[in-house]
Design an enzyme around this catalytic site. Structure first.
Site, PDB file in Angstrom:
ATOM      1  N   SER A 114       0.788  -1.237   0.000  1.00 39.87           N
ATOM      2  CA  SER A 114       0.000   0.000   0.000  1.00 39.87           C
ATOM      3  C   SER A 114       0.815   1.280   0.000  1.00 39.87           C
ATOM      4  O   SER A 114       0.246   2.374  -0.060  1.00 39.87           O
ATOM      5  CB  SER A 114      -0.969   0.000   1.179  1.00 39.87           C
ATOM      6  OG  SER A 114      -2.079  -0.806   0.874  1.00 39.87           O
ATOM      7  N   ALA A 179      -6.116 -13.321  -2.456  1.00 38.88           N
ATOM      8  CA  ALA A 179      -5.852 -14.696  -2.886  1.00 38.88           C
ATOM      9  C   ALA A 179      -5.930 -14.886  -4.390  1.00 38.88           C
ATOM     10  O   ALA A 179      -5.441 -15.895  -4.906  1.00 38.88           O
ATOM     11  CB  ALA A 179      -6.835 -15.647  -2.198  1.00 38.88           C
ATOM     12  N   TYR A 204     -10.393   2.774   6.265  1.00 38.55           N
ATOM     13  CA  TYR A 204      -9.411   2.413   5.245  1.00 38.55           C
ATOM     14  C   TYR A 204     -10.003   1.393   4.284  1.00 38.55           C
ATOM     15  O   TYR A 204     -10.508   0.355   4.697  1.00 38.55           O
ATOM     16  CB  TYR A 204      -8.167   1.842   5.923  1.00 38.55           C
ATOM     17  CG  TYR A 204      -6.985   1.678   5.023  1.00 38.55           C
ATOM     18  CD1 TYR A 204      -5.991   2.649   4.960  1.00 38.55           C
ATOM     19  CD2 TYR A 204      -6.848   0.549   4.218  1.00 38.55           C
ATOM     20  CE1 TYR A 204      -4.892   2.508   4.131  1.00 38.55           C
ATOM     21  CE2 TYR A 204      -5.757   0.403   3.388  1.00 38.55           C
ATOM     22  CZ  TYR A 204      -4.781   1.378   3.344  1.00 38.55           C
ATOM     23  OH  TYR A 204      -3.701   1.226   2.512  1.00 38.55           O
TER      24      TYR A 204
END
Length: 384
Positions: A114, A179, A204
């Site tokens: 991020s 995933a 967030y």
């Protein structure tokens, strides 16, 4: 990818492990620093296979690393020709050298997760400075009809809300768990199967930055990756930073990355994160980027102030940056990045003159108190 943010007001904890550290380049003295001791704890108590940091200070840079099972200190391996021989620390088993499976080198490439958001927010703010968009624009102004469903409405959401994580949009990675790869539109559609949280409150969500990547492409005609390369990576000569797209391998050199169960996840499809966390970088490049950003090299003063303004997010987040107030009263700015096999954290003083980036080669740190302790060790004044 999902972030568990460091608490804004931190409590210092004792540092029980010390390493012998070589001084920054240009000095012949050997020193041991509290930051290096805190780094060792990421391995011993944090259960990471390996950890490394690069501190950028006015006097030079300092590199340190530690490996699992460390009980003694020895000099690190010589850096590659592309990496200056900065001061370094390494911890390893007595009589051994770091194994290639776990050791982290200064020049290694890794997934930055991020931290991608800070790069993308910078591009959006540059476009605002160029009057190619306004932070008050609605999402629908640029992506008409894309955000609709389960009570979500792009006509009621601004770009400012996306940048500050106050849109209320559901985080698509809570469903995908990183995933499997998704396209940007698939990520948004996953999020839109859920009702929004309270708009105007900080929550967030990776979906916000996926949408911002789509907005950048709509406004410029180029992908967010192309715009970041043109506006940031190339001007700053961040030669170790890239957007891999669908490429699963890391550029050379690189070490190994491990899931929390110990399985090797070095190869990974970056589309699990996209504009919210695709970036690959190096310690030196991240230090350079945050120093330039906070030092005023990438944004005009008005946009830099906007980026650091945390009022919309109730003091918890600016735009691609969040503040952490340390026990000594210093506030540092930066971001973290978490993706399978990698956890990274960069923090800097507000003027960009001091920057620290550390990483571990797994998805998290077992003891959450270790990260704030490391930041305090680096940025708080040291008593003799």
């Amino acid at each position: 990818m999902p972030q568990h943010r460091t608490r804004r007001t931190l409590v210092a904890i004792p540092l029980a492990v010390a390493l012998f550290a070589l001084a920054p380049a240009g000095s012949s003295a050997h020193t041991a620093t509290p930051t290096d001791a805190a780094l060792a704890l990421l391995v011993t108590r944090g259960k990471a296979p390996a950890a490394a940091l690069l501190a950028r200070e006015e006097s030079g840079t300092r590199f340190a690393h530690a490996e699992a099972g460390a009980t003694a200190s020895v000099p690190s391996r010589p850096p590659s020709p592309s990496a200056p021989d900065d001061g370094s620390t390494v911890a390893t088993r007595p009589g051994t050298t770091p194994g290639p499976a776990t050791a982290i080198r200064r020049e290694d490439h890794f997934r930055a997760g991020s931290i991608t958001k800070t790069f993308l927010a910078t591009v959006v703010l540059q476009l605002a400075a160029e009057h190619r968009l306004s932070l008050s624009d609605s999402v629908d102004d640029h992506l008409p009809g894309v955000v609709r469903g389960a009570g979500n409405d792009g006509r009621a959401l601004t770009l400012r809300a996306l940048l500050t994580h106050t849109s209320g949009l559901y985080d698509f990675t809570r469903d995908t768990e990183g995933a499997f790869p998704v396209t940007p539109l698939q990520a948004v559609r996953i999020a839109l199967t859920h009702p929004p949280a309270d708009r105007g409150r900080f929550a967030y969500s990776n979906t916000n930055y996926v949408l911002l990547g789509m907005v950048v492409e709509q406004v410029t005609g180029d992908s967010y990756a192309t715009e970041v390369r043109r506006r940031i990576i190339t001007p700053l000569r961040l030669t170790g930073t890239s957007f891999p797209g669908s490429r699963m391998s890391l550029p050379s050199p690189h070490g190994r990355a491990y899931a929390t169960d110990g399985s090797d996840v070095t190869e990974l499809d970056p589309r699990v994160a996209g504009a919210a966390g695709e970036l690959v970088s190096t310690l030196a490049d991240l230090d350079r980027f945050y120093a330039a950003l906070l030092g005023g090299e990438l944004l005009p003063p008005d946009q830099r102030r906007e980026m650091l303004n945390t009022r919309a997010a109730q003091g918890q987040y600016g735009m691609g940056l969040y503040p952490v107030k340390l026990p000594c009263g210093t506030t540092v700015w930066g971001h973290n990045g978490r993706i399978s096999g990698s956890y990274v954290r960069t923090a800097a003083t507000v003027d960009g003159r001091r920057v620290l980036t550390f990483r571990v080669n797994t998805g998290g740190i077992a003891d959450p108190d270790l990260e704030p302790a490391l930041l305090a060790a680096e940025f708080c004044p040291r008593t003799p």
